[in-house]
Scaffold this active site. Structure first.
Site, mmCIF file in Angstrom:
data_model
loop_
_atom_site.group_PDB
_atom_site.id
_atom_site.type_symbol
_atom_site.label_atom_id
_atom_site.label_comp_id
_atom_site.label_asym_id
_atom_site.label_seq_id
_atom_site.Cartn_x
_atom_site.Cartn_y
_atom_site.Cartn_z
ATOM 1 N N SER A 1 0.824 -6.409 -12.928
ATOM 2 C CA SER A 1 1.012 -6.660 -11.493
ATOM 3 C C SER A 1 0.804 -5.384 -10.678
ATOM 4 C CB SER A 1 2.375 -7.283 -11.219
ATOM 5 O OG SER A 1 3.365 -6.630 -11.932
ATOM 6 N N ILE B 1 7.852 -10.654 -17.270
ATOM 7 C CA ILE B 1 9.276 -10.585 -17.659
ATOM 8 C C ILE B 1 10.029 -11.841 -17.219
ATOM 9 C CG2 ILE B 1 11.448 -9.298 -17.272
ATOM 10 C CD1 ILE B 1 9.700 -6.792 -17.065
ATOM 11 N N ASN C 1 11.419 -10.545 -8.592
ATOM 12 C CA ASN C 1 10.786 -9.892 -9.741
ATOM 13 C C ASN C 1 11.774 -8.943 -10.429
ATOM 14 O OD1 ASN C 1 8.163 -9.337 -11.199
ATOM 15 N ND2 ASN C 1 8.679 -7.257 -10.545
ATOM 16 N N THR D 1 17.224 4.191 -9.431
ATOM 17 C CA THR D 1 16.639 5.260 -8.610
ATOM 18 C C THR D 1 17.731 5.969 -7.816
ATOM 19 O OG1 THR D 1 15.489 5.526 -6.494
ATOM 20 C CG2 THR D 1 15.906 3.289 -7.165
ATOM 21 N N SER E 1 16.288 0.354 1.319
ATOM 22 C CA SER E 1 15.199 -0.609 1.565
ATOM 23 C C SER E 1 15.548 -1.850 0.740
ATOM 24 C CB SER E 1 13.853 -0.066 1.095
ATOM 25 O OG SER E 1 13.805 -0.063 -0.328
ATOM 26 N N TYR F 1 13.795 -3.010 -1.600
ATOM 27 C CA TYR F 1 13.529 -2.605 -2.994
ATOM 28 C C TYR F 1 14.766 -1.918 -3.575
ATOM 29 C CZ TYR F 1 12.413 1.121 -6.341
ATOM 30 O OH TYR F 1 12.453 2.010 -7.392
ATOM 31 N N HIS F 2 15.309 -0.964 -2.813
ATOM 32 C CA HIS F 2 16.483 -0.253 -3.332
ATOM 33 C C HIS F 2 17.671 -1.199 -3.514
ATOM 34 C CE1 HIS F 2 14.073 3.238 -1.880
ATOM 35 N NE2 HIS F 2 14.558 3.769 -2.979
ATOM 36 N N LYS G 1 17.513 -2.689 -6.854
ATOM 37 C CA LYS G 1 17.977 -1.768 -7.899
ATOM 38 C C LYS G 1 19.510 -1.727 -7.940
ATOM 39 C CE LYS G 1 14.169 0.175 -9.549
ATOM 40 N NZ LYS G 1 13.745 0.005 -10.931
ATOM 41 N N ARG H 1 1.051 12.489 -3.518
ATOM 42 C CA ARG H 1 0.322 12.203 -2.274
ATOM 43 C C ARG H 1 -0.061 13.502 -1.561
ATOM 44 N NH1 ARG H 1 0.522 7.890 1.318
ATOM 45 N NH2 ARG H 1 1.861 8.844 2.892
ATOM 46 N N THR I 1 1.572 14.837 5.285
ATOM 47 C CA THR I 1 2.325 13.987 6.211
ATOM 48 C C THR I 1 3.837 14.096 6.006
ATOM 49 O OG1 THR I 1 1.918 12.252 4.598
ATOM 50 C CG2 THR I 1 0.538 12.243 6.543
ATOM 51 N N TYR J 1 7.353 12.819 7.394
ATOM 52 C CA TYR J 1 7.860 11.741 8.240
ATOM 53 C C TYR J 1 8.995 12.300 9.108
ATOM 54 C CZ TYR J 1 5.591 8.433 4.986
ATOM 55 O OH TYR J 1 4.697 7.744 4.209
ATOM 56 N N VAL K 1 14.001 3.676 8.304
ATOM 57 C CA VAL K 1 15.292 3.907 8.951
ATOM 58 C C VAL K 1 16.096 4.778 8.001
ATOM 59 C CG1 VAL K 1 17.425 2.833 9.771
ATOM 60 C CG2 VAL K 1 15.213 1.734 10.220
#
Ligand code: NAD
Length: 510
Positions: free
Chosen positions: A118, A159, A202, A228, A272, A274-275, A278, A334, A346, A348, A421
């Site tokens: 994926s 999975i 997922n 994380t 986020s 995602y976090h 976790k 990056r 970059t 932020y 944020v």
């Protein structure tokens, strides 16, 4: 004889053990408590064990043989490892999964793994590609055999497909499972509802299914689960970011009363969706260890940098991926890519956000050391896996310094709008003592060396061309607010000072 971090571990920690006898798991709760051997009126131990690898021993006291004494555990530079230890890597096609497969294979482990590829689709969906070309899995496996002499047992499995996962786990009977198989991107989870829901399903349901499968099939295997540092957020009170649980002497004071906080999970403040997935995993793994006596280390990993290990560099077909887009590229990787094509690095917002980092080889060493010292039955423990921390601005300055000094590049740094944020300025005191103190992790002094290596690789004309082709995916377009617009430049930074302190042993280079 060399003393290793796991020399004194006993069969109690060993995944080759079958516990037998009078075991009342529920009565014992968390088993990080010392095991006390008790005798009943017949003289039998309350907890006895059989060894799956040495059945001739019959029933014995699981605390009576140490790894140092057991012929099944052999010496390696990372401590004793079970001979031909069966290790399954979930997410084996990924940045870290592929690196670990070669690493453990060369250490003599029997490596198996799954992936549904994926990550390759997510990056393509974002209009990007890995700037270091990678082979497909068939070619990777072929090259691993041809160049490194490794037989890696891979199967394409999602999975979430519990039946297939269970079948493969039943077949392999892994003694340790390293779970990298999740979607690792905060911006990807913030695109819209569909992406947030996809990432959470997922990651959370994938891990939950894995826990049920381990309970049913391999309850004695250790689970090395990747979390994380972003699970903790950055507490504005400035309190230390402990390793998952409060230390024994932490106290809560309130209204002239006080309580010990020792052993309680510390607060999570994910940054986020995602976090959040976790953080939910953290609770699910913790509970599974409590209910079923599974064993797990939850690894709060800092941001990884680099693409070098001896094995990855042994053949172009063995390389691991290197992404540079806003969703899947990690920050140091990056910056180096941006520097190579003359794109101002970059930052932020103010660029003063502080994060923990660790190099790829050091991350592999940490995981190996965790595998070598499995938790006790029922033990859930957390390690903060990082080797240093610093602000984004200092990191960008380090990349600029090396690119200009060693490669003659002209590198600029810019501040752009922050689409996330998060606090621009914040205290940050992470504790990351367990890996060095309890697992013998020795940090290599590699930040500058690895950045140099990355420049050497990325300045090759064919790689530079692949970065230039994807220049348009560098600037973030995903805002936590839900807006979809490219961030705008706030400032091109004129004078950078290069006073970046050395990233020595577990130090802050802020
Ligand atoms: N790379 C970092 O800097 C970093 C930092 C902190 C934590 N982590 C964590 O480490 C783990 C590995 O990170 P990575 O950088 O190697 O990411 P990655 O995306 O390269 O690797 C994850 C792999 O898992 C696979 N996968 C995902 N969902 C799957 C599913 N349902 N079924 C089968 N395979 C699936 C993907 O295809 C991919 O190959 C992740 O859990 C990530 O959250 C990474």
């Amino acid at each position: 004889m060399t003393k290793f971090h796991n020399s004194d571990c006993t069969c109690w920690n060993c995944p080759a053990i079958n516990l037998a006898g009078k075991v009342d798991f529920r009565a014992c709760g968390q088993s990080a408590l010392k095991f006390e051997k008790k005798q009943d009126e017949t003289g039998d131990s309350h907890i006895m064990a059989e060894c799956k690898r040495r059945p001739e021993l019959g029933l014995f006291d699981p605390t009576s043989i140490t790894f140092e004494e057991c012929p099944e555990w052999r010496e390696t530079q990372y401590g004793y490892l079970l001979k031909n230890m069966r290790i399954m890597i979930l997410g084996m096609d990924g940045y870290l999964g592929w690196t670990l497969a070669l690493w453990l294979g060369k250490l003599g482990c029997h490596v198996s793994g799954i992936d549904n590829f994926s990550r390759r689709s997510w990056v393509a969906e974002r209009g990007s590609h890995t700037i270091v070309p990678i082979s497909d899995m068939t070619e990777r496996l072929h090259a691993a055999k041809e160049v490194l002499g490794l037989n890696i047992n891979f199967r394409k499995i999602n999975i979430l497909d519990r039946e297939l996962l269970k079948e493969f786990i039943e077949e392999v009977k892994p003694e340790a499972i390293v779970h990298y198989g999740e979607c690792p991107s905060a911006p990807y989870s913030m695109i819209d509802f569909e992406h947030a829901a996809y990432v959470q399903k997922n990651n959370v349901i994938g891990t939950l299914g894995l826990l049920f499968t381990m309970h049913e099939v391999v309850p004695e295997a250790s689970l090395i689960k990747l979390g994380t540092m972003g699970e903790y957020g950055t507490p504005l009170t400035g309190r230390p970011i402990f390793e998952g649980m409060f230390p024994a002497n932490a106290v809560l004071k309130w209204n002239n009363r006080e309580w010990s906080m020792g052993g309680e999970l510390t607060p999570r403040d994910p940054v986020s969706f995602y976090h959040c997935s976790k953080a939910q995993d953290t609770f699910n793994v913790y509970e599974a260890c409590k209910y079923w006596w599974l064993r797990s280390y939850d690894v709060m990993q800092g941001v990884i940098y680099g693409v070098y290990t001896d094995h990855l560099a042994a053949d172009p077909r063995l390389r691991t991926r290197y992404d540079i887009d806003e969703a899947f590229g990690t920050v140091i990787n990056r910056y180096v890519a941006q520097a190579v094509i003359g794109f101002p690095l970059t930052l932020y917002g103010k660029g003063e956000q502080i994060r923990g980092f660790i190099g790829l080889e050091d991350a592999m060493q940490c995981i190996t050391r965790l595998i070598a010292k499995p938790p006790e039955p029922g033990q859930y423990d957390v390690v903060n896996q990082m080797s240093g921390y610093c602000s984004m601005r200092k990191l960008a300055e380090t990349v600029k310094k090396i690119g200009e000094k060693d490669f003659g590049l002209k590198i600029e740094i810019q501040r752009v709008e922050n689409p996330r944020v998060e606090a621009d300025r914040h205290p940050f005191e992470p504790i990351f003592n367990k890996l060095p103190d309890e697992f013998g992790f020795v940090q290599s002094d590699m930040l500058e060396k690895e950045i140099h290596r990355m420049f050497a690789l990325l300045t090759r004309p064919e790689i530079k061309k692949r970065i230039e082709e994807k220049e348009h995916v560098i600037l973030p377009k995903t805002w936590w607010s839900g807006e979809k617009k490219e961030v705008e430049r706030l400032e091109l930074i004129k004078n950078n000072n290069h006073a970046v302190k050395k990233n020595g042993k577990a130090v802050n280079i802020n």
